[in-house]
Design an enzyme around this catalytic site. Structure first.
Site, PDB file in Angstrom:
ATOM      1  N   ARG A 132       0.853  -1.193   0.000  1.00  0.00           N
ATOM      2  CA  ARG A 132       0.000   0.000   0.000  1.00  0.00           C
ATOM      3  C   ARG A 132       0.893   1.249   0.000  1.00  0.00           C
ATOM      4  NH1 ARG A 132      -3.591  -1.261   4.378  1.00  0.00           N
ATOM      5  NH2 ARG A 132      -4.880  -2.278   2.803  1.00  0.00           N
ATOM      6  N   ASN A 135      -0.608  -0.613  13.181  1.00  0.00           N
ATOM      7  CA  ASN A 135      -0.088  -1.685  12.337  1.00  0.00           C
ATOM      8  C   ASN A 135       1.068  -2.362  13.050  1.00  0.00           C
ATOM      9  OD1 ASN A 135      -1.503  -1.173   9.682  1.00  0.00           O
ATOM     10  ND2 ASN A 135      -0.567   0.833  10.018  1.00  0.00           N
ATOM     11  N   ASP A 194       4.516  -4.614   6.608  1.00  0.00           N
ATOM     12  CA  ASP A 194       3.246  -4.820   7.314  1.00  0.00           C
ATOM     13  C   ASP A 194       3.084  -6.311   7.606  1.00  0.00           C
ATOM     14  OD1 ASP A 194       0.342  -5.554   7.427  1.00  0.00           O
ATOM     15  OD2 ASP A 194       0.096  -3.385   7.296  1.00  0.00           O
ATOM     16  N   ASP A 243       0.357  -7.758   8.984  1.00  0.00           N
ATOM     17  CA  ASP A 243      -1.062  -8.121   9.011  1.00  0.00           C
ATOM     18  C   ASP A 243      -1.764  -7.820  10.325  1.00  0.00           C
ATOM     19  OD1 ASP A 243      -0.839  -9.298   6.366  1.00  0.00           O
ATOM     20  OD2 ASP A 243       0.132 -10.982   7.367  1.00  0.00           O
ATOM     21  N   ASP A 297      -3.161  -6.092  13.447  1.00  0.00           N
ATOM     22  CA  ASP A 297      -3.468  -4.694  13.716  1.00  0.00           C
ATOM     23  C   ASP A 297      -4.174  -4.606  15.064  1.00  0.00           C
ATOM     24  OD1 ASP A 297      -2.765  -3.624  11.012  1.00  0.00           O
ATOM     25  OD2 ASP A 297      -4.413  -4.926  10.405  1.00  0.00           O
ATOM     26  N   ASP A 350      -7.157  -9.278  12.576  1.00  0.00           N
ATOM     27  CA  ASP A 350      -6.494  -9.954  11.459  1.00  0.00           C
ATOM     28  C   ASP A 350      -5.540 -11.078  11.861  1.00  0.00           C
ATOM     29  OD1 ASP A 350      -7.899  -8.224   9.778  1.00  0.00           O
ATOM     30  OD2 ASP A 350      -6.289  -6.740   9.812  1.00  0.00           O
ATOM     31  N   GLU A 401      -5.421 -13.685   9.054  1.00  0.00           N
ATOM     32  CA  GLU A 401      -4.596 -13.250   7.924  1.00  0.00           C
ATOM     33  C   GLU A 401      -3.109 -13.413   8.262  1.00  0.00           C
ATOM     34  OE1 GLU A 401      -3.975  -9.233   5.178  1.00  0.00           O
ATOM     35  OE2 GLU A 401      -5.501  -9.229   6.737  1.00  0.00           O
TER      36      GLU A 401
END
Length: 175
Positions: free
Chosen positions: A23, A87, A103, A105, A107, A120, A123
Site C-alpha cells: 500500500r 499496524n 506490514d 497483518d 493490527d 487480522d 490473515e
C-alpha cells in the site's frame, strides 16, 4: 539512516514480508523527522493498493513511526473522538523515495475510550505459513504487541492525552 525534514511531503509505503508492495499513501506532511521518530499528518490523501485500486482517506490523521518498535500508530480525528489504528510492522526506514515498513497483518484498533481489539490474526497465520515467517519474528511481533498495549493502558507516546490534537494543530499551520 537519513531522516525526512520537517515540512517535507513524503510518501509512505508498506510492503509484505516477501518484498511485494502492499500500500502507498501519496502525501504525508512531516511534522517531526529524526532517525528514531517520524511524525506525519495527512488528510484526504490518496491511498494506492497493491492491485492498483485507489481510495482517499476520510479524516485527518497523525501518523507515528519509531525505528525501534515493531508497530506504527495512526491517530484518526473523527467527530466522536480519536480512533487509533496500529499496524504491527517492522520498524520504519526512510530513504529519499519514501518512509517504508513491512506490514505483518496484525493490527490493533484502539477506540476513544482506550479499549482495544486485536485484528487480522487469521490473515497473519495464513501469511506466516505462506511466507515462512521465522519463529523469532513471531516472538518479536507478539512482544511488540505487548509493548503497544502497555502504551495504550499507560497512555504513553501517541496515546498520551493531547498528543494527536497538538500535532494536528501543528499540521494546520502548514495548510
Amino acid at each position: 539512516m537519513v531522516a525526512p525534514s520537517v515540512g517535507d511531503q513524503i510518501q509512505i509505503k508498506s510492503y509484505k514480508h516477501n518484498g511485494q508492495l502492499h500500500r502507498v499513501w501519496e502525501n504525508s506532511q512531516v511534522l517531526k523527522g529524526t532517525e528514531t521518530v517520524v511524525i506525519g499528518a495527512n488528510d484526504k490523501t490518496t491511498v494506492i493498493e497493491s492491485d492498483g485500486r485507489k481510495w482517499v482517506t476520510r479524516e485527518p490523521a497523525i501518523c507515528y513511526f519509531h525505528s525501534q518498535y515493531w508497530f506504527n500508530v495512526i491517530g484518526m480525528l473523527k467527530n466522536d473522538g480519536i480512533y487509533y489504528y496500529c499496524n504491527i510492522s517492522s520498524p520504519f526506514v526512510y530513504d529519499e523515495e519514501a518512509l517504508k515498513y513491512i506490514d505483518y497483518d496484525l493490527d490493533v484498533k484502539v477506540y476513544p475510550d482506550m479499549t482495544h481489539t486485536l485484528l487480522d490474526e487469521d490473515e497473519y497465520e495464513e501469511h506466516k505459513r505462506q511466507m515462512n515467517y521465522p519463529q523469532v519474528l513471531d516472538r518479536i511481533l507478539y512482544k511488540n504487541i505487548d509493548y503497544l498495549l502497555r502504551w495504550v493502558r499507560q497512555r504513553q507516546g501517541p496515546f498520551s492525552p493531547d498528543f494527536v490534537d497538538e500535532w494536528y494543530e501543528r499540521y494546520l499551520t502548514y495548510r
